[in-house]
Design a protein around this motif. Structure first.
Motif, PDB file in Angstrom:
ATOM      1  N   ARG A  40      23.268  29.815  34.072  1.00  0.00           N
ATOM      2  CA  ARG A  40      23.895  29.186  34.188  1.00  0.00           C
ATOM      3  C   ARG A  40      24.827  29.054  35.297  1.00  0.00           C
ATOM      4  O   ARG A  40      25.686  30.178  35.438  1.00  0.00           O
ATOM      5  N   ARG A  41      25.337  28.691  36.577  1.00  0.00           N
ATOM      6  CA  ARG A  41      25.607  29.026  37.542  1.00  0.00           C
ATOM      7  C   ARG A  41      27.717  28.646  36.277  1.00  0.00           C
ATOM      8  O   ARG A  41      28.231  29.186  37.742  1.00  0.00           O
ATOM      9  N   SER A  42      27.276  27.537  35.976  1.00  0.00           N
ATOM     10  CA  SER A  42      29.101  27.695  35.825  1.00  0.00           C
ATOM     11  C   SER A  42      29.102  28.725  34.483  1.00  0.00           C
ATOM     12  O   SER A  42      30.521  28.906  34.463  1.00  0.00           O
ATOM     13  N   PHE A  43      27.342  29.264  33.749  1.00  0.00           N
ATOM     14  CA  PHE A  43      28.796  30.249  33.104  1.00  0.00           C
ATOM     15  C   PHE A  43      29.208  31.736  34.377  1.00  0.00           C
ATOM     16  O   PHE A  43      30.376  32.456  33.468  1.00  0.00           O
ATOM     17  N   SER A  44      28.573  31.731  35.221  1.00  0.00           N
ATOM     18  CA  SER A  44      29.058  32.949  36.024  1.00  0.00           C
ATOM     19  C   SER A  44      30.555  32.591  36.478  1.00  0.00           C
ATOM     20  O   SER A  44      31.121  33.696  36.351  1.00  0.00           O
ATOM     21  N   VAL A  45      30.665  31.335  36.463  1.00  0.00           N
ATOM     22  CA  VAL A  45      32.311  31.063  37.285  1.00  0.00           C
ATOM     23  C   VAL A  45      32.755  31.143  36.472  1.00  0.00           C
ATOM     24  O   VAL A  45      34.529  32.207  35.669  1.00  0.00           O
ATOM     25  N   PHE A  46      32.857  30.552  34.978  1.00  0.00           N
ATOM     26  CA  PHE A  46      33.388  31.155  33.809  1.00  0.00           C
ATOM     27  C   PHE A  46      33.896  32.355  33.287  1.00  0.00           C
ATOM     28  O   PHE A  46      34.998  33.474  33.701  1.00  0.00           O
ATOM     29  N   TYR A  47      32.598  33.643  34.080  1.00  0.00           N
ATOM     30  CA  TYR A  47      32.915  35.040  33.307  1.00  0.00           C
ATOM     31  C   TYR A  47      33.696  35.725  34.808  1.00  0.00           C
ATOM     32  O   TYR A  47      34.279  36.569  34.161  1.00  0.00           O
ATOM     33  N   TRP A  48      33.317  35.402  35.567  1.00  0.00           N
ATOM     34  CA  TRP A  48      34.604  36.000  37.342  1.00  0.00           C
ATOM     35  C   TRP A  48      35.884  35.389  36.898  1.00  0.00           C
ATOM     36  O   TRP A  48      36.626  36.503  36.632  1.00  0.00           O
ATOM     37  N   THR A  49      36.264  34.228  36.633  1.00  0.00           N
ATOM     38  CA  THR A  49      37.175  33.783  36.669  1.00  0.00           C
ATOM     39  C   THR A  49      38.144  33.884  35.576  1.00  0.00           C
ATOM     40  O   THR A  49      39.266  33.994  35.097  1.00  0.00           O
ATOM     41  N   TYR A  50      37.436  33.982  34.340  1.00  0.00           N
ATOM     42  CA  TYR A  50      38.067  34.073  33.215  1.00  0.00           C
ATOM     43  C   TYR A  50      38.705  36.220  32.965  1.00  0.00           C
ATOM     44  O   TYR A  50      39.675  36.404  32.724  1.00  0.00           O
ATOM     45  N   ASN A  51      37.769  36.486  33.484  1.00  0.00           N
ATOM     46  CA  ASN A  51      38.239  38.387  33.140  1.00  0.00           C
ATOM     47  C   ASN A  51      39.536  38.303  34.683  1.00  0.00           C
ATOM     48  O   ASN A  51      40.179  39.065  33.894  1.00  0.00           O
TER      49      ASN A  51
ATOM     50  N   ALA B 209      60.504  36.729  41.407  1.00  0.00           N
ATOM     51  CA  ALA B 209      60.205  35.876  40.821  1.00  0.00           C
ATOM     52  C   ALA B 209      58.597  35.978  40.459  1.00  0.00           C
ATOM     53  O   ALA B 209      57.642  34.347  40.136  1.00  0.00           O
ATOM     54  N   ALA B 210      58.359  36.970  41.080  1.00  0.00           N
ATOM     55  CA  ALA B 210      56.605  36.771  41.323  1.00  0.00           C
ATOM     56  C   ALA B 210      56.030  37.505  39.814  1.00  0.00           C
ATOM     57  O   ALA B 210      54.835  37.020  39.588  1.00  0.00           O
ATOM     58  N   ILE B 211      56.494  37.842  38.503  1.00  0.00           N
ATOM     59  CA  ILE B 211      56.201  38.846  38.010  1.00  0.00           C
ATOM     60  C   ILE B 211      55.941  37.137  37.343  1.00  0.00           C
ATOM     61  O   ILE B 211      54.592  36.691  36.507  1.00  0.00           O
ATOM     62  N   PRO B 212      56.773  35.797  37.047  1.00  0.00           N
ATOM     63  CA  PRO B 212      56.342  35.260  36.438  1.00  0.00           C
ATOM     64  C   PRO B 212      55.303  33.809  36.637  1.00  0.00           C
ATOM     65  O   PRO B 212      54.850  33.545  36.475  1.00  0.00           O
ATOM     66  N   GLY B 213      55.340  34.025  38.034  1.00  0.00           N
ATOM     67  CA  GLY B 213      54.549  33.742  39.837  1.00  0.00           C
ATOM     68  C   GLY B 213      53.067  34.077  39.237  1.00  0.00           C
ATOM     69  O   GLY B 213      51.944  33.144  39.160  1.00  0.00           O
ATOM     70  N   ILE B 214      52.669  35.366  38.981  1.00  0.00           N
ATOM     71  CA  ILE B 214      51.282  35.884  39.051  1.00  0.00           C
ATOM     72  C   ILE B 214      51.092  35.352  37.882  1.00  0.00           C
ATOM     73  O   ILE B 214      50.072  35.212  37.167  1.00  0.00           O
ATOM     74  N   ALA B 215      51.666  35.971  36.424  1.00  0.00           N
ATOM     75  CA  ALA B 215      51.252  35.241  35.212  1.00  0.00           C
ATOM     76  C   ALA B 215      50.937  34.108  34.828  1.00  0.00           C
ATOM     77  O   ALA B 215      50.167  33.590  34.441  1.00  0.00           O
ATOM     78  N   GLY B 216      50.984  33.716  35.287  1.00  0.00           N
ATOM     79  CA  GLY B 216      51.284  31.411  35.374  1.00  0.00           C
ATOM     80  C   GLY B 216      49.865  31.433  36.711  1.00  0.00           C
ATOM     81  O   GLY B 216      49.276  30.956  35.980  1.00  0.00           O
ATOM     82  N   LEU B 217      49.789  32.244  37.083  1.00  0.00           N
ATOM     83  CA  LEU B 217      48.466  31.706  38.318  1.00  0.00           C
ATOM     84  C   LEU B 217      47.241  32.487  37.079  1.00  0.00           C
ATOM     85  O   LEU B 217      46.782  32.148  37.310  1.00  0.00           O
ATOM     86  N   GLY B 218      47.902  33.897  36.783  1.00  0.00           N
ATOM     87  CA  GLY B 218      46.971  34.260  35.867  1.00  0.00           C
ATOM     88  C   GLY B 218      46.544  33.640  34.887  1.00  0.00           C
ATOM     89  O   GLY B 218      45.073  32.693  33.922  1.00  0.00           O
ATOM     90  N   HIS B 219      47.115  32.632  34.260  1.00  0.00           N
ATOM     91  CA  HIS B 219      46.796  31.647  33.039  1.00  0.00           C
ATOM     92  C   HIS B 219      46.384  30.483  33.461  1.00  0.00           C
ATOM     93  O   HIS B 219      45.181  30.124  32.880  1.00  0.00           O
ATOM     94  N   MET B 220      46.310  30.023  35.116  1.00  0.00           N
ATOM     95  CA  MET B 220      45.637  28.865  35.483  1.00  0.00           C
ATOM     96  C   MET B 220      44.025  29.149  35.863  1.00  0.00           C
ATOM     97  O   MET B 220      42.805  28.615  35.739  1.00  0.00           O
ATOM     98  N   ILE B 221      44.264  30.766  36.515  1.00  0.00           N
ATOM     99  CA  ILE B 221      42.299  30.791  36.448  1.00  0.00           C
ATOM    100  C   ILE B 221      42.225  31.207  35.317  1.00  0.00           C
ATOM    101  O   ILE B 221      40.574  30.722  34.966  1.00  0.00           O
ATOM    102  N   LEU B 222      42.876  31.233  33.736  1.00  0.00           N
ATOM    103  CA  LEU B 222      41.150  31.238  33.100  1.00  0.00           C
ATOM    104  C   LEU B 222      41.768  30.210  32.196  1.00  0.00           C
ATOM    105  O   LEU B 222      40.117  29.809  32.249  1.00  0.00           O
ATOM    106  N   THR B 223      42.391  29.086  32.891  1.00  0.00           N
ATOM    107  CA  THR B 223      41.469  27.611  31.793  1.00  0.00           C
ATOM    108  C   THR B 223      40.912  27.148  32.985  1.00  0.00           C
ATOM    109  O   THR B 223      39.992  26.880  32.341  1.00  0.00           O
ATOM    110  N   VAL B 224      40.506  27.942  34.135  1.00  0.00           N
ATOM    111  CA  VAL B 224      39.265  27.300  35.253  1.00  0.00           C
ATOM    112  C   VAL B 224      38.052  27.682  34.527  1.00  0.00           C
ATOM    113  O   VAL B 224      36.998  27.189  34.263  1.00  0.00           O
ATOM    114  N   GLY B 225      38.377  29.222  34.243  1.00  0.00           N
ATOM    115  CA  GLY B 225      37.048  29.914  33.505  1.00  0.00           C
ATOM    116  C   GLY B 225      36.817  29.095  31.962  1.00  0.00           C
ATOM    117  O   GLY B 225      35.979  29.149  31.837  1.00  0.00           O
ATOM    118  N   LEU B 226      37.717  28.562  31.609  1.00  0.00           N
ATOM    119  CA  LEU B 226      37.607  27.980  30.190  1.00  0.00           C
ATOM    120  C   LEU B 226      36.673  26.632  29.834  1.00  0.00           C
ATOM    121  O   LEU B 226      35.912  26.324  29.563  1.00  0.00           O
TER     122      LEU B 226
END
Length: 151
Positions: A68-79, A107-124
């Motif tokens: 499934r396409r949504s599975f590929s989106v999960f795989y790459w965004t989650y990683n 400020a980049a450290i918490p910003g990039i970490a937050g972006l990583g969490h948002m991308i994780l959420t998209v993957g989930l």
């Protein structure tokens, strides 16, 4: 499914290496016992990396998610999200053990970490979209007499 197994294995290796790195780094810098993000890095890699991908592997074996396409989106965004998050966790942990305050360093450290969490959420979310579609397909193709009785 082989890709999922290899991904789980890679996160297992990263998790074990990060645990070893934490132990040796804190011994070398004489900071053993100092509270930092580095202490939980190996747990995050093992739980959010290895265990999640082993569970997804089992779900793929049962439901056939990987086509499934949504599975590929999960795989790459989650990683991508997980790797961004744990790299920032490592940076923050090392800075803390070196006696710096990562929040005031940049400020980049918490910003990039937050972006990583948002991308994780998209993957989930993409994983749940794939799961919902797979369950709908399975219900459609399964004969009525083979379906479990509703409670």
């Amino acid at each position: 499914m082989t890709r999922l197994l290899r991904t789980a294995f890679a996160y297992m290796i990263l998790g074990l290496i990060s645990g070893l790195f934490y132990r040796e780094y804190t011994k070398a810098t004489d900071t053993l016992g100092v509270d930092s993000q580095l202490a939980t890095l190996h747990t995050h890699l093992l739980a959010l990396g290895m265990l999640v991908f082993l569970i997804v592997l089992a779900l793929d074996a049962v439901l056939g998610l990987s086509g499934r396409r949504s599975f590929s989106v999960f795989y790459w965004t989650y990683n991508v999200g997980l790797l961004m998050t744990v790299v920032m966790q490592a940076v923050r942990g090392i800075l803390t053990l070196d006696g710096q305050d990562p929040a005031t360093t940049t400020a980049a450290i918490p910003g990039i970490a937050g972006l990583g969490h948002m991308i994780l959420t998209v993957g989930l979310v993409a994983l749940f979209v794939a799961l919902r579609a797979a369950l709908a397909d399975r219900t459609r193709t399964q004969p009525l007499e083979a379906r479990p009785a509703a409670a």
